[in-house]
Design a protein around this motif. Structure first.
Motif, short mmCIF file in Angstrom:
data_model
loop_
_atom_site.label_atom_id
_atom_site.label_comp_id
_atom_site.label_asym_id
_atom_site.label_seq_id
_atom_site.Cartn_x
_atom_site.Cartn_y
_atom_site.Cartn_z
N PRO A 159 0.83 -1.20 0.00
CA PRO A 159 0.00 0.00 0.00
C PRO A 159 0.87 1.27 0.00
N ARG A 160 0.33 2.37 -0.51
CA ARG A 160 1.07 3.64 -0.53
C ARG A 160 0.70 4.46 0.69
N GLY A 161 1.70 4.91 1.43
CA GLY A 161 1.43 5.72 2.62
C GLY A 161 1.03 7.13 2.24
N LYS A 162 0.29 7.77 3.14
CA LYS A 162 -0.19 9.13 2.90
C LYS A 162 0.95 10.12 2.72
N PHE A 163 2.06 9.88 3.42
CA PHE A 163 3.15 10.85 3.39
C PHE A 163 4.26 10.46 2.43
N SER A 164 3.94 9.59 1.50
CA SER A 164 5.00 9.19 0.57
C SER A 164 5.21 10.28 -0.48
N HIS A 165 6.41 10.29 -1.03
CA HIS A 165 6.75 11.24 -2.10
C HIS A 165 7.51 10.46 -3.15
N LYS A 166 7.90 11.12 -4.24
CA LYS A 166 8.44 10.33 -5.34
C LYS A 166 9.74 9.61 -4.96
N GLY A 167 10.44 10.16 -3.96
CA GLY A 167 11.66 9.49 -3.50
C GLY A 167 11.37 8.15 -2.85
N THR A 168 10.16 8.03 -2.31
CA THR A 168 9.79 6.79 -1.61
C THR A 168 9.76 5.61 -2.59
N PHE A 169 9.49 5.91 -3.86
CA PHE A 169 9.23 4.82 -4.79
C PHE A 169 10.38 4.55 -5.76
N GLY A 170 11.53 5.04 -5.38
CA GLY A 170 12.74 4.64 -6.06
C GLY A 170 12.98 5.32 -7.39
#
Ligand SMILES: NC(=O)C1=CN([C@@H]2O[C@H](COP(=O)(O)OP(=O)(O)OC[C@H]3O[C@@H](n4cnc5c(N)ncnc54)[C@H](OP(=O)(O)O)[C@@H]3O)[C@@H](O)[C@H]2O)[C@@H](O)CC1
Ligand SMILES: [K+]
Length: 493
Positions: A235-246
């Motif tokens: 699942p994608r967290g609310k506070f994720s940003h593009k850096g989170t996804f590599g």
């Protein structure tokens, strides 16, 4: 879902009987009811039915099915192949229960095979999981007669004459059904393309065999159904940003094959990666910038082929192969990449062919590298095999020896892990056998690797989502019109 051997299924059967507990006759009744539930959804009761029974428990199922269907007002005829004086107990008991049924014939010669109108649905319960040798004599004769009919044929549990988990001889008599309705779990035989004629469309019906015991039984073989695949999606967290996804790096394309790079890049972007850089030869610059504005481009010094790669530091995964060709400069690049790469890697297409013709590179593959060969590429990589069972063993040996993950592409793509586990995919369709769909898969898996999915999970989930997108695309366009771009456009997470 697990896939078990016929011996394991026998012990599962026994465990359920002893521990539920339930009598074997009642279990047969439950199995027959489960079949009938499926059958009634498929064929209305104005269709006449002919049940062909052997004298083991598969034939016992057939007798129970005949009784249940006639109770539901189907016009049922039963033909028992009288090939042996020895019938199983549950067959005999079901024969007693069927006594009042008028239209029952024992035949001892294939010449006594009934004349059937083409409307009759044939139910095949001659031989089931107890098959111990090829069918011959009377059974072979009946099998050939059924196969020669234009009628719909439904096999119960498995097509009579087909082994569940090992190769048949080339000329073994085997039923060629339109449908197989199998009990509880899929069978290995259904997942190998060489058996497609002997499987038809297959369906699993639940007959309540012990789930606890299924969990305990060891097996290398698994089937990735919807439930298994969805469990893998992070699942994608609310506070994720593009850096989170590599940040993925795709090394792809050459002059005349930039389409492969574009397809794999677009699939990568549609699979959730934070950032994508595509490294391509000079000739690919405009093509990528125009077709994929979301991607960044790293340009090679070579006009037509890739010969170098950027500093790997920023990247969380690397994919190489789609459309790269096999020029010496690209071979040198692959060698250099294998020496340097520290992040998860997927190798496809021409890059696999480079490995096959430069075998010293195989020893440099980092552990858990993902290879995605189609059968021909796999043959170049690992050698010939007599049949698909042998090929599976060869792939398991190869994955173990080099500690890599192999996605052996085809119907029911098999993902083979270094520990010998094989995960067969449940999605996809023949419309996907068209240029570029492999490049799409590479993009999807590269994306998942960049997002920090474990390599085994990236391979299993990527293969599943790729097939699912292909199935959605086929619903829209039809299998014949389907092209790889449609697969990209139908990716949905
Ligand atoms: N497991 C489950 O969960 C449940 C299973 N159920 C059902 O039971 C089925 C398995 O039953 P089964 O073991 O009696 O096997 P089946 O194939 O009917 O007959 C074997 C007999 O045939 C013989 N034989 C073998 N090959 C032969 C040949 N070529 N030519 C001639 N004979 C041959 C063999 O003899 P033998 O090998 O001992 O010489 C044996 O006597 C299964 O598919 C499912 O439908 C459900 O009812 C309940 C839940
Ligand atoms: K059968």
């Amino acid at each position: 879902m697990k896939i078990l051997t016929s011996a394991q299924i026998r012990s599962l059967d026994q465990f359920t009987i002893q521990n539920e507990p339930i009598s074997s006759l009642d279990l047969m009744e439950r199995a027959s009811n489960a079949f009938v539930g499926w059958f009634c959804n498929q064929f209305v009761n104005t269709r006449p039915v002919c049940v062909f029974c052997g004298k083991g428990n598969n034939g016992g199922d057939g007798l129970a099915i005949a009784r249940l269907l006639s109770q539901l007002s189907y016009d049922v005829q039963v033909v028992v192949a009288d090939y042996t004086p020895n019938a199983s107990d549950d067959f005999t008991q079901n024969l007693d229960r069927l006594k009042t049924h008028l239209n029952l014939a024992f035949i001892s010669s294939a010449d006594q095979f009934p004349t059937l109108s083409s409307q009759v649905v044939c139910i095949d319960t001659l031989l089931g999981s107890g098959l111990s040798r090829p069918a011959e004599g009377l059974l072979a004769g009946i099998i050939h007669k059924i196969n020669a009919l234009p009628n719909k044929v439904v096999s119960v549990d498995i097509a009579s004459g087909l082994y569940m988990d090992k190769a048949n001889g080339e000329n073994d008599p085997i039923i060629e059904p339109d449908h197989t309705v199998t009990f509880q779990l899929p069978k290995l035989a259904f997942l190998l393309p060489q058996n497609v004629r002997f499987t038809g469309e297959w369906h699993v019906v639940d007959i309540g065999l012990s789930g606890k015991y299924i969990q305990e039984l060891p097996t290398p073989y698994w089937f990735t159904d919807k439930k298994a695949a969805e469990k893998l999606i992070q699942p994608r967290g609310k506070f994720s940003h593009k850096g989170t996804f590599g940040h993925a790096l795709l090394l792809a394309g050459s002059f005349g094959k930039m389409g492969a790079a574009v397809l794999s890049g677009r699939a990568c972007l549609r699979s959730g990666v934070g950032l994508l850089t595509m490294h391509a030869p000079v000739c690919g610059y405009d093509i990528i910038q125009i077709s994929s504005p979301e991607a960044m481009v790293s340009i090679d010094k070579n006009d037509r082929h890739i010969s170098q790669f950027p500093d790997l530091e920023p990247y969380s995964a690397v994919g190489i192969g789609p459309g790269v060709g096999q020029e010496p400069v690209t071979i040198a690049l692959l060698e250099e990449l294998l020496d340097q790469v520290k992040v998860p890697l997927i190798i496809d297409a021409d890059a696999l062919n480079i490995l096959s013709s430069n075998r010293s590179l195989l020893d440099k593959l980092p552990p858990n590298t993902i290879l995605t060969p189609h059968p021909k590429e796999f043959q170049r990589l690992a050698g010939e095999s007599g049949d698909e069972y042998e090929r599976l063993e060869l792939a398991r040996d190869f994955a173990g020896k080099y500690q890599v993950i192999i996605c052996l592409k085809g119907a029911n793509t098999a993902v083979i892990l270094p520990n010998g586990e094989v995960h067969f995919n449940s999605t996809g369709n023949p419309g996907m056998a068209t240029g570029g769909t492999g490049d799409v898969l590479t993009g999807i898996i590269t994306s998942l690797l960049a997002q920090k999915y474990k390599p085994a999970e990236a391979a299993i989930l990527g293969v599943y989502q790729h097939g699912l997108a292909g199935d959605r695309a086929a619903e829209q366009k039809g299998q014949i019109a389907l092209i790889a771009s449609d697969v990209v456009e139908n990716l949905g997470w």
